[in-house]
Design a protein around this motif. Structure first.
Motif, PDB file in Angstrom:
ATOM      1  N   MET A   1       0.004   7.213   2.725  1.00 39.60           N
ATOM      2  CA  MET A   1       0.937   6.111   2.270  1.00 39.60           C
ATOM      3  C   MET A   1       0.467   5.677   0.652  1.00 39.60           C
ATOM      4  SD  MET A   1       1.657   2.380   3.158  1.00 39.60           S
ATOM      5  CE  MET A   1       3.256   2.652   4.405  1.00 39.60           C
ATOM      6  N   GLY A   2       1.251   6.085  -0.355  1.00 39.99           N
ATOM      7  CA  GLY A   2       0.963   5.850  -1.725  1.00 39.99           C
ATOM      8  C   GLY A   2       1.178   4.417  -2.180  1.00 39.99           C
ATOM      9  N   ILE A   3       0.836   4.098  -3.418  1.00 41.39           N
ATOM     10  CA  ILE A   3       1.215   2.739  -3.875  1.00 41.39           C
ATOM     11  C   ILE A   3       2.543   2.592  -4.051  1.00 41.39           C
ATOM     12  CG2 ILE A   3       0.907   3.690  -6.291  1.00 41.39           C
ATOM     13  CD1 ILE A   3      -0.614   0.187  -4.990  1.00 41.39           C
ATOM     14  N   GLN A   4       3.349   3.617  -4.330  1.00 43.08           N
ATOM     15  CA  GLN A   4       4.785   3.521  -4.532  1.00 43.08           C
ATOM     16  C   GLN A   4       5.432   3.167  -3.041  1.00 43.08           C
ATOM     17  OE1 GLN A   4       6.569   3.310  -7.159  1.00 43.08           O
ATOM     18  NE2 GLN A   4       4.794   3.789  -8.496  1.00 43.08           N
ATOM     19  N   GLY A   9       8.179  -0.773   0.036  1.00 47.29           N
ATOM     20  CA  GLY A   9       8.063  -1.648   1.234  1.00 47.29           C
ATOM     21  C   GLY A   9       8.241  -3.203   1.000  1.00 47.29           C
ATOM     22  N   LYS A  10       7.171  -3.733  -0.146  1.00 42.60           N
ATOM     23  CA  LYS A  10       7.205  -5.134  -0.581  1.00 42.60           C
ATOM     24  C   LYS A  10       8.744  -5.529  -0.982  1.00 42.60           C
ATOM     25  CE  LYS A  10       3.074  -6.650  -1.310  1.00 42.60           C
ATOM     26  NZ  LYS A  10       2.381  -7.615  -1.822  1.00 42.60           N
ATOM     27  N   LYS A  11       9.334  -4.507  -1.507  1.00 43.20           N
ATOM     28  CA  LYS A  11      10.951  -4.837  -2.114  1.00 43.20           C
ATOM     29  C   LYS A  11      11.590  -5.000  -0.991  1.00 43.20           C
ATOM     30  CE  LYS A  11      10.300  -2.674  -6.712  1.00 43.20           C
ATOM     31  NZ  LYS A  11      10.929  -1.450  -7.557  1.00 43.20           N
ATOM     32  N   GLN A  12      11.372  -4.159  -0.070  1.00 38.41           N
ATOM     33  CA  GLN A  12      12.541  -4.064   1.045  1.00 38.41           C
ATOM     34  C   GLN A  12      12.243  -5.211   1.932  1.00 38.41           C
ATOM     35  OE1 GLN A  12      11.793  -0.255   3.506  1.00 38.41           O
ATOM     36  NE2 GLN A  12      13.018   0.792   2.003  1.00 38.41           N
TER      37      GLN A  12
END
Length: 83
Positions: A1-4, A9-12
């Motif tokens: 799992m990368g930073i993007q 995930g945070k945006k969702q």
């Protein structure tokens, strides 16, 4: 799992929380109790799973239809006795 992936995930999650906050208060209470239970039972993957967003969809439909969380829009007072 990368930073993007983490950022996406945070945006969702933030968009999901905004949808929950837009629900009527009684729906928010029920949703939060369901969420609390599901988080205790095991991991709930928001991006890949449709469970929590599906619950919010269901609640949004009910709220748009003017139904309370009990599923009934009928008055809750008991019928008056007839003599």
């Amino acid at each position: 799992m990368g930073i993007q992936d983490i950022i996406e995930g945070k945006k969702q999650w933030r968009a999901h929380v905004a949808r929950v906050k837009a629900l009527p208060p009684d729906y928010q209470i029920v949703y939060k109790e369901l969420q609390r239970y599901l988080f205790k039972v095991g991991p709930v993957d928001l991006p890949d799973g449709g469970l929590l967003p599906g619950i919010v969809d269901f609640f949004e439909e009910g709220a748009a239809a003017g139904k309370g969380c009990s599923g009934s829009s009928a008055p809750t007072s008991p019928p008056s006795p007839t003599a």
